[in-house]
Design a protein around this motif. Structure first.
Motif, short mmCIF file in Angstrom:
data_model
loop_
_atom_site.label_atom_id
_atom_site.label_comp_id
_atom_site.label_asym_id
_atom_site.label_seq_id
_atom_site.Cartn_x
_atom_site.Cartn_y
_atom_site.Cartn_z
N ARG A 173 2.96 6.85 7.16
CA ARG A 173 3.05 7.14 8.59
C ARG A 173 1.91 6.43 9.34
O ARG A 173 0.75 6.56 9.00
CB ARG A 173 2.98 8.64 8.83
N GLY A 174 2.28 5.64 10.37
CA GLY A 174 1.29 4.97 11.18
C GLY A 174 0.75 3.68 10.59
O GLY A 174 -0.19 3.10 11.15
N GLU A 175 1.32 3.20 9.49
CA GLU A 175 0.82 1.99 8.83
C GLU A 175 1.94 0.98 8.67
O GLU A 175 3.04 1.32 8.24
CB GLU A 175 0.23 2.34 7.46
N ARG A 197 -0.38 -3.51 4.72
CA ARG A 197 -0.78 -2.90 3.45
C ARG A 197 -0.75 -3.92 2.32
O ARG A 197 -1.73 -4.07 1.58
CB ARG A 197 0.15 -1.73 3.13
N VAL A 198 0.35 -4.63 2.17
CA VAL A 198 0.47 -5.54 1.03
C VAL A 198 -0.41 -6.77 1.22
O VAL A 198 -0.92 -7.32 0.23
CB VAL A 198 1.94 -5.93 0.77
N ASP A 241 1.36 11.23 3.33
CA ASP A 241 2.07 10.75 4.52
C ASP A 241 3.05 9.62 4.18
O ASP A 241 3.22 8.68 4.96
CB ASP A 241 1.08 10.26 5.58
N VAL A 242 3.71 9.71 3.03
CA VAL A 242 4.65 8.67 2.61
C VAL A 242 6.02 8.95 3.23
O VAL A 242 6.61 10.00 3.01
CB VAL A 242 4.75 8.61 1.08
N GLU A 243 6.50 7.99 4.00
CA GLU A 243 7.81 8.12 4.64
C GLU A 243 8.90 7.34 3.90
O GLU A 243 10.09 7.57 4.11
CB GLU A 243 7.74 7.62 6.07
N GLY A 244 8.50 6.42 3.05
CA GLY A 244 9.46 5.63 2.30
C GLY A 244 8.76 4.81 1.24
O GLY A 244 7.53 4.68 1.23
N VAL A 245 9.54 4.24 0.34
CA VAL A 245 9.01 3.38 -0.72
C VAL A 245 9.71 2.04 -0.64
O VAL A 245 10.92 1.95 -0.80
CB VAL A 245 9.21 4.01 -2.12
N GLY A 246 8.94 0.99 -0.35
CA GLY A 246 9.48 -0.35 -0.28
C GLY A 246 9.52 -0.99 -1.65
O GLY A 246 8.72 -0.67 -2.54
#
Length: 496
Positions: free
Chosen positions: A277-279, A284-285, A342-347
């Motif tokens: 959330r918010g990132e 990140r990567v 706060d994990v909304e999904g996994v890419g």
């Protein structure tokens, strides 16, 4: 116990498989496309019926691919010259009363150039229950995806980091002079050794965690299908869990691969990353790359999974029922960790890295979630070529270049009715080959590309367009150059 798939045993198996035609083409020939497709969907009955009159080959299909128990005499006829006691003692077969069953998953697997055999552990369906912690995964969707996404240009040395049953190294044998494969799991290395001996492929095997067995070495290419499952820092199954928290396993490989690449060497891997959330996932990567640059990087996101779906999928993959006590406990802990972080999904997707001495490396993160047919491997190699070409050609060079639009690139227009007829509301450039890139354009850009026929340099086309549309030439040039660069990067415009 770790099986000993010796040169003697695998040599006898190879001779038997060749004699009865137990290879990719042979299996397809017996089953036919419909039963073969049904078997791929986990529906074995059509394949069982098709194999009944196929003699020794039918016996091997039922034994190794369907998991059936077969009469010992029939197995002996299907595996002439094989010491069945040695095969049983080293898990290739197992006794079941007066009959025999497969103890390992030994199956044909091929590409456009031919067929191999891959040795792995039986999956949860073949076992009839959950797999053990040291389970060695066979040919799965992830390994096939990585194989299709890998560049196949000839290289001198190649590293298969975390080889598992050896699938990536088999593919590498088509284009690499020398192959090194590593794994932390002793069992994985034993089964990989069996895979390589069965196929008479020469691979150097080293055991150790991550890059530890490779100090001081560099390779022209590195491929890696790491234990990229994200979540709490635990190891339930070595083939998927790293013991690192979150997406740290993917981050570790991305961060460390460049140090083991020769200059100009390429690393390619599967990876997963958190959507928090918010990132922004791209931020990140990108932060995983080594400090100080020196690495071209292309992160391609193929999918983003909902946390609950992600957890359920991986539980079922290991043969754990999400409705049972074990499944509920594991799912609860997993989902709690996602919520706390706060994990909304996994890419999920592919990463291509190239070691370079340039001060201005290219780092691109983009979504590629639509369906496409062509393998990504040739595209990843071409992407690196195009990035290198753009780096070597500044804006003045681009303006002096004659460009063409490849015949596989089409302009699509969506129009809406107006009082004066139809008015275009969307203009989309669509590449119909490779990954099917799409770019939306305005009318001016579409007119510019219409002139890219290899006859005039870009500067002249811009000047003519500016004159025809009464636009400022300098402003049009400044607007056109980044668009052209982006289209070159995606192979939608090419130097003539």
């Amino acid at each position: 116990m770790v099986p000993d798939l010796s040169v003697e045993l695998t040599g006898r198996l190879r001779e038997a498989f060749l004699e009865v035609g137990y290879d990719a083409d042979g299996v397809l020939g017996v089953l036919g496309p419909r039963a073969h497709a049904a078997l791929g969907r986990g529906e074995p009955e059509a394949a069982r019926r098709a194999s009944r009159d196929a003699g020794a080959l039918g016996t091997l299909i039922r034994l190794f691919l369907l998991g059936d128990a077969e009469d010992e005499k029939a197995v002996r006829r299907a595996l002439p010259g094989v010491d069945l006691d040695a095969a049983i003692g080293n898990e290739v077969l197992r006794g079941d009363g007066a009959e025999l069953r497969a103890g390992l998953d030994v199956r044909p697997y091929g590409d456009d150039e031919g067929s191999w055999w891959v040795v792995a552990d039986l999956d949860s369906e073949q076992r009839g229950g959950p797999v053990p912690a040291d389970h060695v995964l066979g040919v799965g969707h992830a390994s096939i995806s990585l194989a299709r996404a890998t560049s196949r240009r000839p290289v001198g040395t190649l590293l298969d980091l975390g080889t598992g049953c050896g699938v990536q190294a088999l593919h590498a044998s088509r284009h690499a002079g020398r192959i090194t494969a590593t794994d932390l799991s002793e069992r994985a290395l034993a089964l990989a050794a069996g895979t390589f001996r069965l196929n008479e492929v020469d691979v150097e095997l080293r055991r150790g965690e991550w890059f530890a067995p490779l100090r001081g070495r560099r390779f022209d290419q590195v491929v890696c299908n790491p234990p990229f499952v994200v979540g709490p820092p635990r190891v339930d199954y070595v083939y998927r869990d790293s013991g690192l928290e979150g997406d740290d396993a993917s981050a570790l490989v991305v961060r460390q691969v460049p140090a083991f690449l020769a200059e100009g060497g390429v690393g390619q891997l599967l990876a997963s990353w958190l959507h928090r959330r918010g990132e922004d996932w791209a931020d990140r990567v990108s932060a995983w790359l080594p400090r100080g640059g020196g690495v071209d990087a292309w992160f391609v996101q193929r999918d983003v999974a909902d946390p609950a779906l992600y957890v359920g999928t991986w539980l079922r993959d290991a043969g754990v029922d999400p409705r049972g006590d074990e499944g509920r406990a594991k799912a609860g802990a997993w989902l709690d960790w996602f919520a706390e972080n706060d994990v909304e999904g996994v890419g999920f997707g592919f990463v291509t890295l190239r070691r370079t001495d340039t001060e201005h490396p290219e780092v691109v993160c983009e979504d590629l979630r639509h369906a496409y047919d062509d393998p990504l491997g040739p595209e990843s190699a071409a992407w690196l070529d195009r990035v290198a070409w753009l780096r070597a050609h500044g804006n003045d060079d681009l303006l002096a270049t004659r460009f063409t639009v490849p015949p596989t690139v089409l302009l699509e227009e969506v129009s809406e009715p107006t009082g004066d007829g139809w008015e275009a509301v969307v203009r989309r450039l669509h590449r119909t080959d490779g990954p099917g890139w799409q770019h939306e354009l305005d009318e001016t850009a579409a007119r510019l590309l219409a002139g890219c026929r290899g006859a005039l340099p870009l500067a002249d086309l811009i000047a003519l367009l500016a004159y025809a549309q009464d636009l400022d030439a300098d402003a049009l040039t400044a607007a056109a150059l980044p668009v052209v660069r982006d289209l070159v990067r995606h192979g939608m415009v090419a130097p003539a």
